[in-house]
Design an enzyme around this catalytic site. Structure first.
Site, short mmCIF file in Angstrom:
data_model
loop_
_atom_site.label_atom_id
_atom_site.label_comp_id
_atom_site.label_asym_id
_atom_site.label_seq_id
_atom_site.Cartn_x
_atom_site.Cartn_y
_atom_site.Cartn_z
N ARG A 1 -19.71 7.91 -53.72
CA ARG A 1 -20.15 6.67 -53.08
C ARG A 1 -19.01 5.65 -53.14
NH1 ARG A 1 -24.29 8.64 -56.25
NH2 ARG A 1 -26.24 9.12 -55.11
N LYS B 1 -25.64 5.88 -59.73
CA LYS B 1 -26.92 5.42 -59.20
C LYS B 1 -28.09 5.95 -60.02
CE LYS B 1 -29.60 5.36 -54.90
NZ LYS B 1 -29.61 5.75 -53.47
N HIS C 1 -19.68 4.88 -46.79
CA HIS C 1 -20.77 5.76 -47.23
C HIS C 1 -20.96 6.92 -46.26
CE1 HIS C 1 -24.59 7.02 -48.93
NE2 HIS C 1 -24.45 6.13 -49.89
N ARG D 1 -19.87 10.64 -46.88
CA ARG D 1 -20.72 11.57 -47.62
C ARG D 1 -21.53 12.44 -46.65
NH1 ARG D 1 -22.13 10.65 -52.88
NH2 ARG D 1 -24.39 10.74 -52.53
N HIS E 1 -26.60 14.22 -56.03
CA HIS E 1 -28.02 14.09 -55.69
C HIS E 1 -28.84 14.76 -56.78
CE1 HIS E 1 -27.20 13.49 -51.12
NE2 HIS E 1 -27.08 12.39 -51.81
N TYR F 1 -34.69 18.97 -65.78
CA TYR F 1 -34.24 20.14 -66.54
C TYR F 1 -33.03 20.84 -65.91
CZ TYR F 1 -38.27 19.71 -69.55
OH TYR F 1 -39.17 19.24 -70.45
#
Length: 408
Positions: A250, A277, A339, A342, A365, A374
């Protein structure tokens, strides 16, 4: 003005302001038991003479002048006289009103928002705090800040947000709506509100894709790459745009990056959790082209902690519009943003057969729900190979005739 020169009552504003002090305190009647008190040091205030329930006369202060104007003092006096006529002690009524005013002050939308900010602030990056608080201060507080939050109707929020739509600031509107909705959720879960007036408003507001994420088509990508490589105005921004392309991070993550986050020998950039983020540390493998760009950038800004120190204050990063302004100067306003790189990386990598999990890990992400908690796999070695292929691919796209830069 001497009090012997007073011509009429109630006392005029010019009289109140110009009355001169004397050697002792004196009171001038304004009418109906209201008096204007003047001290020898020039201090002025309002007092009401009233009869207590036991039949004795007493004085009740109504505030200092000019903080309390003549009209304000008369309104207070009238309310207290009404209380007295109803058998209520004016002193008791005054304290009750003051307590009510204090409760109202603590029930304003701004006070609720500040409480919410104090709860959420420890988990925010500095850029998130600046963006969120700034949006409230610029848009919501001037309109609703001093209002009791439970008195603000859904239709008022709707009209307010539609007004932001008409200004064309759709992303800002959506951010303000989400923030204010969460602020009301705080009041609801703590038992201070039953309903959230922003619930459901999103269905009646614009939701077009953010222009902040604009990106060029595949056909326009090679000219953009050549324009970036030839950008003449600021070498650090030219190198920054190349790094955005080759890493998929980012813009804020790169703009606020520090040199001590990089291990150039290992070809790895470790972004700490507090700057991410999702508040998780992120590892970014560096291609040979990215390492070359970093070595060039180090010769420009390596003497400072930040990769992109501000022009006027070197301890702070460049403006959050720096990369986008560079793209605008190239003629890509509305067509490409920082941005948006991306999106380009995600599309090219997926179209060329790279695994979704590897691409998503590169873009940091995180899955929602239990699986996201997990799944700690970072696929670092697979991503290292993938991002080297991507950097080579971009070089191949850029190869060819040099095009002139379109200036906005």
């Amino acid at each position: 003005m001497k009090r012997s020169e007073i011509k009429r009552r109630p006392l005029a504003d010019t009289t109140l302001a110009s009355l001169e002090p004397e050697s002792t305190v004196y009171r001038e009647p304004d009418g109906q038991g209201l008096y204007f008190r003047v001290k020898p040091n020039g201090g002025k205030s309002w007092e009401l003479r009233y009869k207590k329930p036991d039949g004795k006369w007493s004085w009740l202060g109504l505030g200092s002048y000019p903080e309390v104007s003549g009209a304000g003092a008369r309104l207070k006096a009238n309310n207290l006289r009404t209380d007295a006529a109803d058998g209520v002690n004016p002193l008791t009524a005054k304290h009750a009103r003051k307590a009510s005013e204090l409760e109202s002050a603590n029930s304003t939308f701004e006070s609720l928002a500040l409480e919410w900010i104090n709860i959420r602030r420890p988990g925010w990056a500095d850029s998130t705090a600046k963006r969120t608080i700034g949006a409230l201060e610029l848009h919501a507080f001037p309109v609703f800040g001093k209002r009791v939050y439970t008195s603000i109707l859904p239709i008022e929020w709707m009209e307010f947000l539609q007004g932001m739509e008409k200004q064309g600031i759709i992303e800002q509107m959506r951010r303000v709506r989400r923030t204010c909705r969460e602020i009301y959720d705080l009041a609801r879960v703590t038992g201070r509100a039953v309903h959230n007036p922003l619930d459901g408003l999103n269905r009646f507001l614009q939701s077009k894709p953010s222009e902040n994420y604009a990106h060029v088509t595949a056909d326009d990508l090679p000219p953009l790459l050549r324009a970036i490589n030839a950008y003449p105005h600021a070498h650090d921004l030219r190198l920054g745009l190349r790094l955005l392309m080759m890493t998929g991070v980012r813009p804020s993550e790169l703009r606020e990056a520090r040199w001590d986050e990089f291990d150039l020998k290992a070809g790895l950039w470790m972004i700490p959790a507090e700057r991410m983020k999702k508040r998780r540390p992120h590892s970014v493998p560096l291609s040979s082209q990215a390492l070359d760009a970093l070595e060039q950038l180090n010769r420009i800004t390596g003497a400072y902690p930040l990769l992109f120190p501000g022009r006027n204050e070197r301890t702070k990063p460049r403006s959050n519009m720096a990369f986008n302004m560079a793209l605008r100067r190239m003629g890509y306003a509305g067509r490409q943003t920082g941005h948006g790189f991306r999106h380009i990386a995600s599309t090219i990598l997926r179209e060329n057969g790279f695994a979704k999990d590897h691409v998503e890990a590169q873009l940091s992400h995180v899955e929602d729900g239990v699986s996201g908690v997990y799944n700690k796999a970072t696929y670092l070695e697979q991503r290292r190979t993938m991002m080297q292929w991507y950097a080579d691919h971009l070089d191949k796209l850029a190869a060819g005739n040099v095009v002139s830069i379109k200036r906005a």
